[in-house]
Design an enzyme around this catalytic site. Structure first.
Site, PDB file in Angstrom:
ATOM      1  N   SER A 121      11.977  36.285 -38.795  1.00 26.23           N
ATOM      2  CA  SER A 121      11.763  35.514 -37.576  1.00 26.23           C
ATOM      3  C   SER A 121      13.080  35.036 -36.951  1.00 26.23           C
ATOM      4  CB  SER A 121      10.827  34.340 -37.886  1.00 26.23           C
ATOM      5  OG  SER A 121      10.430  33.686 -36.731  1.00 26.23           O
ATOM      6  N   ASP A 161       7.471  36.051 -32.007  1.00 24.08           N
ATOM      7  CA  ASP A 161       6.213  35.294 -32.116  1.00 24.08           C
ATOM      8  C   ASP A 161       6.344  33.917 -31.467  1.00 24.08           C
ATOM      9  OD1 ASP A 161       7.789  34.030 -34.039  1.00 24.08           O
ATOM     10  OD2 ASP A 161       6.288  34.129 -35.641  1.00 24.08           O
ATOM     11  N   ASP A 212      12.248  34.724 -30.023  1.00 24.74           N
ATOM     12  CA  ASP A 212      13.021  34.718 -31.262  1.00 24.74           C
ATOM     13  C   ASP A 212      13.048  36.130 -31.836  1.00 24.74           C
ATOM     14  OD1 ASP A 212      10.330  34.738 -31.965  1.00 24.74           O
ATOM     15  OD2 ASP A 212      10.631  33.595 -33.789  1.00 24.74           O
ATOM     16  N   ASP A 263      11.503  37.886 -34.037  1.00 25.93           N
ATOM     17  CA  ASP A 263      10.286  38.707 -34.197  1.00 25.93           C
ATOM     18  C   ASP A 263       9.289  38.481 -33.079  1.00 25.93           C
ATOM     19  OD1 ASP A 263       9.445  36.151 -34.981  1.00 25.93           O
ATOM     20  OD2 ASP A 263       8.108  36.911 -36.540  1.00 25.93           O
TER      21      ASP A 263
END
Length: 446
Positions: free
Chosen positions: A101, A244, A240, A242
């Site tokens: 992440s 999400d 960010d 990833d």
């Protein structure tokens, strides 16, 4: 990697040190076995972000999965929420994303979704963890034609079509600035917004394996704020590593964080009868101004512990369809089963387009109460709750603030820290209270 391998967001650690290829291999074997429910030939979707360690861990993980006889659908570099969606899209038994992440490049993680795209409950994670050192005894190792295969599929196109289907109109005439964090959104985010008709300007869309989240992305909102002013965009969108999470900014460069985005969407959904039970789920970190603004519009706020998994648990328990965190991790449960930065951006832009109001005006839905956060390094995180002196100082601070503020003291889930948050109308007072609390905790626990 701690007492329990699975944290609040899968297995995380420094790649090749804590999260090794051997551990990834074992997680592949154990996860495929547990989540297949003994299906003779289960299928697992595997995706990753742009980290340099992703190739190494992906190879080990896939080898572990295939060694049980399970098949893999390899979708390449895609956002974490794309893996949740693609697991359903391909009718797979499970989905796995290799990502850490918003964390620095030396970290990586393995997060597992069930067949519906939901993060695993603790009991299932514990079952997988218990199998790690018992893989060879309990899990079959087929040979010949029974060994699993790897099928490569394009994950970007079906996910992009899914995201576009959420928009209730096109974005023609809107100028958008994107910060892709040199992460998993670098291809799909510009594609989605261009195909929806927006004029798109992009930065940090050239990943080299090592520059993910480096001075960019949603944890560095000053970057998108400046870029919006440079290109004179109507809206800035920052993801960010990833993708999400979403942190936005308006045409003036003012940050529009997760609280603002949730408030704007909650108000829109409530007025159209789309907000289930007239309730939004947020964490204890959401600003007081968020709750005050929603209460004035007849919307209830339910708070949970920090962590999107706790937000989701409360949403499922209460039958709610909107929830999230101040950090920009927002769940629209009518559409996806986890936080989805690009989907959230489409939802926000749909409101901007329909209302024909600038985001700076929509942003004013809530007044942000000053909020101070102090991290205190301690030896014993568990000791704070029973310490009489700490409890006494917290009570005094709460009494001083009354209904115009609040105090939150909690241990970090991953570090030897106690986090002190004080919120209220008077910035000078809350700064003094936060420092006083931090000093007492430091004296008592360090």
């Amino acid at each position: 990697m701690g007492e329990r391998l699975f944290g609040t967001d899968g297995v995380r650690g420094i790649a090749n040190k804590e999260l090794t290829p051997l551990l990834a291999f074992k997680l592949g074997r154990a996860g495929a076995y547990v989540l297949s429910e003994n299906n003779r030939k289960p299928t697992v979707v595997v995706g990753k972000d742009t980290r340099i360690s992703g190739d190494m861990l992906e190879a080990a993980l896939i080898a572990g999965i295939c060694s049980t006889g399970a098949n893999v659908v390899k979708v390449g570099i895609v956002p974490t929420p794309a893996v949740a969606y693609l697991t359903r899209h391909f009718g797979a038994d499970a989905g796995v994303v290799i990502s850490a992440s918003h964390n620095p490049v030396e970290y990586n993680g393995i997060k597992i979704f069930d067949s519906e795209g939901f993060k695993l409950p603790d009991a299932i994670e514990d079952e997988i963890e218990a199998l790690l050192n018992d893989c060879d005894d309990r899990i079959k190792s087929p040979t010949g034609p029974e060994v699993g295969r790897v099928f490569k599929e394009d994950g970007i196109r079906p996910y992009a079509e899914f995201i576009k289907s959420v928009a209730n109109r096109d974005f023609a005439g809107i100028k958008i600035a994107l910060d892709c964090a040199n992460g998993a959104a670098y291809k799909v985010a510009p594609l989605v917004f261009r195909e929806l008709g927006a004029e798109v300007f992009v930065i940090n869309d050239c990943p080299d394996g090592c520059n993910i989240n480096v001075n960019c992305g949603s944890t560095n909102p000053n970057i998108i704020s400046q870029f919006v002013r440079d290109v004179k965009a109507d809206v800035g969108l920052s993801f960010d590593g990833d993708a999400d999470r979403l942190i936005a900014c308006d045409e003036k460069g003012q940050v529009v964080d997760g609280d603002h985005v949730m408030a704007i969407n909650a108000d829109y959904m409530k007025r159209r009868g789309l907000l289930k039970n007239d309730t939004v789920v947020a964490t204890v970190m959401s600003n007081m101004g968020f709750e005050v603004a929603l209460k004035g519009r007849g919307i209830k706020t339910v708070r949970t512990k920090v962590g999107d998994r706790y937000v989701l648990e409360e949403m499922l328990k209460g039958g709610y369809n909107l929830g999230g965190e101040q950090s920009g991790h927002i769940i629209f449960l009518d559409h996806n089963t986890t936080g989805d930065g690009i989907l959230t951006a489409v939802k926000l832009l749909s409101i901007v387009a329909e209302s024909r109001k600038p985001l700076s005006e929509l942003r004013n839905i809530m007044k942000v109460y000053p909020q101070v956060l102090v991290n205190v390094k301690v030896k014993d995180k568990a000791g704070y709750a029973e310490n009489e002196r700490i409890k006494e100082v917290i009570i005094k601070a709460e009494n001083l603030l009354g209904e115009n503020g609040r105090v939150l003291v909690r241990p970090s889930g991953t570090e030897p820290l106690i986090r002190v948050m004080v919120e209220g109308e008077d910035e000078k007072i809350i700064n003094e209270l936060a420092l006083r609390l931090a000093n007492v905790i430091r004296e008592e626990l360090s």
